[in-house]
Design a protein around this motif. Sequence first.
Motif, PDB file in Angstrom:
ATOM      1  N   ASP A   1      -6.976   3.770  -1.457  1.00  8.97           N
ATOM      2  CA  ASP A   1      -6.660   2.777  -2.512  1.00  8.97           C
ATOM      3  C   ASP A   1      -5.496   3.366  -3.446  1.00  8.97           C
ATOM      4  O   ASP A   1      -4.619   2.513  -3.601  1.00  8.97           O
ATOM      5  CB  ASP A   1      -7.986   2.805  -3.472  1.00  8.97           C
ATOM      6  CG  ASP A   1      -9.289   2.192  -2.576  1.00  8.97           C
ATOM      7  OD1 ASP A   1      -9.117   1.357  -1.655  1.00  8.97           O
ATOM      8  OD2 ASP A   1     -10.343   2.786  -2.980  1.00  8.97           O
ATOM      9  N   THR A   2      -5.347   4.534  -3.727  1.00 12.69           N
ATOM     10  CA  THR A   2      -4.335   4.940  -4.527  1.00 12.69           C
ATOM     11  C   THR A   2      -2.947   5.120  -3.630  1.00 12.69           C
ATOM     12  O   THR A   2      -2.235   4.405  -4.202  1.00 12.69           O
ATOM     13  CB  THR A   2      -4.498   6.630  -4.692  1.00 12.69           C
ATOM     14  OG1 THR A   2      -5.612   6.600  -5.718  1.00 12.69           O
ATOM     15  CG2 THR A   2      -3.514   7.046  -5.794  1.00 12.69           C
TER      16      THR A   2
ATOM     17  N   ILE B   1     -10.759  -3.823  -3.180  1.00 11.95           N
ATOM     18  CA  ILE B   1     -11.501  -2.330  -2.893  1.00 11.95           C
ATOM     19  C   ILE B   1     -13.074  -3.071  -3.314  1.00 11.95           C
ATOM     20  O   ILE B   1     -13.353  -3.958  -3.551  1.00 11.95           O
ATOM     21  CB  ILE B   1     -11.237  -1.508  -4.153  1.00 11.95           C
ATOM     22  CG1 ILE B   1     -11.579  -2.247  -5.613  1.00 11.95           C
ATOM     23  CG2 ILE B   1      -9.684  -1.089  -4.220  1.00 11.95           C
ATOM     24  CD1 ILE B   1     -11.484  -1.113  -6.532  1.00 11.95           C
TER      25      ILE B   1
ATOM     26  N   VAL C   1     -10.846   2.138 -13.176  1.00 15.33           N
ATOM     27  CA  VAL C   1      -9.855   1.947 -12.191  1.00 15.33           C
ATOM     28  C   VAL C   1      -8.624   1.239 -12.758  1.00 15.33           C
ATOM     29  O   VAL C   1      -7.406   1.263 -12.219  1.00 15.33           O
ATOM     30  CB  VAL C   1     -10.407   1.205 -11.028  1.00 15.33           C
ATOM     31  CG1 VAL C   1     -11.275   1.861 -10.165  1.00 15.33           C
ATOM     32  CG2 VAL C   1     -11.015  -0.180 -11.424  1.00 15.33           C
TER      33      VAL C   1
ATOM     34  N   TRP D   1     -13.427   4.111  -5.556  1.00 21.12           N
ATOM     35  CA  TRP D   1     -11.946   4.164  -5.484  1.00 21.12           C
ATOM     36  C   TRP D   1     -11.460   5.397  -4.871  1.00 21.12           C
ATOM     37  O   TRP D   1     -12.038   6.540  -5.391  1.00 21.12           O
ATOM     38  CB  TRP D   1     -11.255   4.059  -6.987  1.00 21.12           C
ATOM     39  CG  TRP D   1      -9.814   4.079  -6.914  1.00 21.12           C
ATOM     40  CD1 TRP D   1      -8.995   5.156  -6.615  1.00 21.12           C
ATOM     41  CD2 TRP D   1      -8.728   3.230  -6.969  1.00 21.12           C
ATOM     42  NE1 TRP D   1      -7.656   4.991  -6.770  1.00 21.12           N
ATOM     43  CE2 TRP D   1      -7.629   3.792  -6.941  1.00 21.12           C
ATOM     44  CE3 TRP D   1      -8.932   1.689  -7.124  1.00 21.12           C
ATOM     45  CZ2 TRP D   1      -6.356   2.845  -6.933  1.00 21.12           C
ATOM     46  CZ3 TRP D   1      -7.713   0.933  -7.253  1.00 21.12           C
ATOM     47  CH2 TRP D   1      -6.395   1.476  -7.135  1.00 21.12           C
TER      48      TRP D   1
END
Length: 306
Positions: A109-110, A100, A146, A105
């Motif tokens: 990304d999730t 990342i 994160v 974020w």
Amino acid sequence: MNTSAFHAGTVAVIGRPNVGKSTLVNALVGAKVSITSNRPQTTRHRLLGIATFPHGQLLLVDTPGLHREQSRHGGKAMHRAMNRAARGALEGVDAAMLVIEAGRWDDGDTLAYDALREAKVPVVLVVNQVDRTKDKTQLLPFLAEVSKDRDFASVHPVSALKRKGLEPLVESVLKLLPQQPALYAEDEITDKSQRFLAGELLREQLMRQLGAELPYATTVEIERFEEEPSEKTGAMYRIGAVIWVERDGQKAIVIGKAGARLKEISTKARLSMEALFGCKVFLETWVRVREGWSDDEAALKAFGYE
Ligand SMILES: Nc1nc2c(ncn2[C@@H]2O[C@H](COP(=O)(O)OP(=O)(O)OP(=O)(O)O)[C@@H](O)[C@H]2O)c(=O)[nH]1
């Protein structure tokens, strides 16, 4: 070398377009096996970069489908499709590096993180481009945020470009891999042929130098790749490359005024080829027009697309 402590295995490199995956792979491998540019979606082909260290070997693989268009679409259907794609792409992978951008974020990304968890692949979080974070006091809170409620084997702030923070990252990833001897010889850095890499390096220059002007359907074909003994310098590669475009106007763009642009593109590509292959390269390039090739499945196959 103490072979009993040697770890080796496949490591998926996953992340949104343009976060620096190719730069990271090249930094780890120590040579240019993956092309980089500041245009998203540079990596078209699945790549395998091999990075060998005293304690182990990383086989770095691209996972197509896992980091395409993630951030633009959301929803459950996308989530399911991602997870299906992930299952295939992640089969047999021992670990993953989720790359990342420091300070950011998002949903993409999730999605990637969830897909990795579902595939039960241990994930190391690589927070790249930390050299761009001006206020360093923001970095620790970001890392804490994160990693909260997420299961990372470890978290590593790095700068792939400046090669900072890579040693601890490598150590952490190696720990996740099975104990086994090296799968490739120490001096092997890719399973891609030199011919393929030559095409990639030329494509890289086209992208870098033409930027947004680069016609979408441009592709590169290496017509000739021959090794010739040379009295002065040892070996020399004679490489002939065709840059395919769809229209005459596009040909003019690539060639430039009095051929200046094509000359610059070819010179830079030749220099990167010489750096990668460690020998003299004689590179000839042509721009040819082939109308509508991108619609033609057979032509795509001939150009190496599956
Ligand atoms: N400042 C800075 N720039 C970086 C770093 N890593 C990569 N970049 C730059 O970010 C841009 C994108 O890097 P790539 O390595 O091509 O990104 P990618 O994730 O492989 O991109 P795709 O192939 O499109 O998925 C390039 O211009 C790199 O030079 C870093 O650590 N610091």
